[in-house]
Each structure stands twice: as structure tokens, then as C-alpha cells.
Design a protein around this motif. Structure first.
Motif, mmCIF file in Angstrom:
data_model
loop_
_atom_site.group_PDB
_atom_site.id
_atom_site.type_symbol
_atom_site.label_atom_id
_atom_site.label_comp_id
_atom_site.label_asym_id
_atom_site.label_seq_id
_atom_site.Cartn_x
_atom_site.Cartn_y
_atom_site.Cartn_z
ATOM 1 N N SER A 118 4.758 -6.022 -9.547
ATOM 2 C CA SER A 118 4.039 -4.770 -9.251
ATOM 3 C C SER A 118 4.443 -4.224 -7.898
ATOM 4 N N HIS A 119 4.500 -5.097 -6.896
ATOM 5 C CA HIS A 119 4.867 -4.638 -5.556
ATOM 6 C C HIS A 119 6.334 -4.251 -5.461
ATOM 7 N N LEU B 269 6.547 -0.746 -6.710
ATOM 8 C CA LEU B 269 5.886 0.252 -5.865
ATOM 9 C C LEU B 269 6.689 0.623 -4.619
ATOM 10 N N LYS B 270 7.310 -0.339 -4.005
ATOM 11 C CA LYS B 270 7.912 -0.163 -2.682
ATOM 12 C C LYS B 270 8.913 0.988 -2.582
ATOM 13 N N LYS C 243 3.667 10.409 -4.692
ATOM 14 C CA LYS C 243 2.412 9.963 -5.289
ATOM 15 C C LYS C 243 2.403 10.439 -6.737
ATOM 16 N N GLU D 208 2.502 5.526 -10.059
ATOM 17 C CA GLU D 208 2.366 4.758 -8.829
ATOM 18 C C GLU D 208 0.927 4.269 -8.658
ATOM 19 N N LYS D 209 -0.037 5.119 -8.942
ATOM 20 C CA LYS D 209 -1.452 4.734 -8.832
ATOM 21 C C LYS D 209 -1.758 3.588 -9.799
ATOM 22 N N GLY E 159 -0.220 0.365 -8.571
ATOM 23 C CA GLY E 159 -1.005 -0.112 -7.427
ATOM 24 C C GLY E 159 -2.289 -0.791 -7.868
ATOM 25 N N ALA F 182 -1.331 -4.176 -9.273
ATOM 26 C CA ALA F 182 -1.077 -5.141 -8.196
ATOM 27 C C ALA F 182 -2.397 -5.670 -7.650
ATOM 28 N N THR G 134 5.325 -10.969 -2.044
ATOM 29 C CA THR G 134 5.790 -9.604 -1.797
ATOM 30 C C THR G 134 7.038 -9.615 -0.925
#
Length: 137
Positions: free
Chosen positions: A37-38, A41-42, A47, A51-52, A55, A58, A89
Motif C-alpha cells: 500500500s505504501h 502511494l509514495k 489527490k 490515492e485516498k 491510504g 494502508a 515502508t
């Protein structure tokens, strides 16, 4: 038919061992999913609904969500001594940066592809197993 006491105790113990192994595997999988998950996202700057959602995912796999690993702290100062989630992470992002997941059609890295390369690697599995001593019961 009566079961001798030693046989009964062996049966109980074997059930405990199988249950403990299953718990360990579930905890490892949860930590791997947290890392994935991370990783996903990175690299993104914008936005978006995706992405939400990632997050939130995660967060669900984290210590405060349904995570199965304990964060080790000094009881007096509350200083974090070891955080398996942060370590995961850090590991997956470093490994992701080292992947060559460029498309022959684009000059940029394919995020999901690169993250999956790390997620499915033997090296990541080995790293995840190093966090076993922090699995909570």
C-alpha cells in the motif's frame, strides 16, 4: 475406546502449533500488504479517489488498524525502539527505487508494476520474516 493421555496431549500441542503457524503467516501477509500500500502511494503527487482508498487500506493494515505487529517503545520515555511498519515502508520504498520498471512505451516508471516486483520478491519475504519477533499474540 480410550485415548492414552500422551496421545491426547500430542494432539492438543499439534493443534496449537498449526494455529500459531497460521497466525504468523497471517501477520506476515498483513505486513506485506501494508508495505505494498505504501509503495503504491509514495510516487503519486495528485489527490485522487484511488490515492485516498490506498491510504485507507494502508491504515487498515497498520498497528492502529488490524495490524498484527507490535511497535516496541521504551516504557518510560515512549521513544519508539522498533516499528515494523516504518521498517517495512522504508524497505519497500528503497527496493522500489532500485527496480527497473520502465515501460518501453513510456519514459516513466510503472508504479504498480515496480511495487509488485518488490512485493513478490524473495528478498521482501526474507525481510518480512525478520519482523516475526514483533508479532503480537
Amino acid at each position: 475406546m480410550r485415548i492414552p493421555a500422551i496421545s491426547f496431549l500430542c494432539l492438543l500441542y499439534s493443534g496449537y502449533v498449526v494455529s500459531n503457524e497460521q497466525h504468523t503467516e497471517e501477520a506476515r501477509q498483513s505486513l506485506k500488504n501494508y508495505g505494498l500500500s505504501h509503495c503504491m502511494l509514495k510516487p503519486f503527487n495528485e489527490k485522487s479517489a484511488l490515492e485516498k482508498d490506498i491510504g485507507l487500506t494502508a491504515g487498515a493494515f497498520s498497528f492502529m488498524g488490524k495490524g498484527m505487529h507490535t511497535i516496541l517503545q521504551n516504557e518510560d520515555t515512549l521513544q519508539v525502539l522498533h516499528d515494523p511498519y516504518k521498517e517495512t515502508t522504508d524497505y519497500i520504498l528503497t527496493a522500489y527505487n532500485q527496480t527497473s520498471s520502465n515501460s518501453k512505451h513510456l519514459s516513466q516508471k510503472m508504479v504498480f508494476y515496480g511495487c509488485l516486483e518488490v512485493y513478490n520478491s524473495v528478498a521482501f519475504d526474507r525481510f518480512i520474516k525478520t519482523q516475526d519477533r514483533f508479532i503480537s499474540n
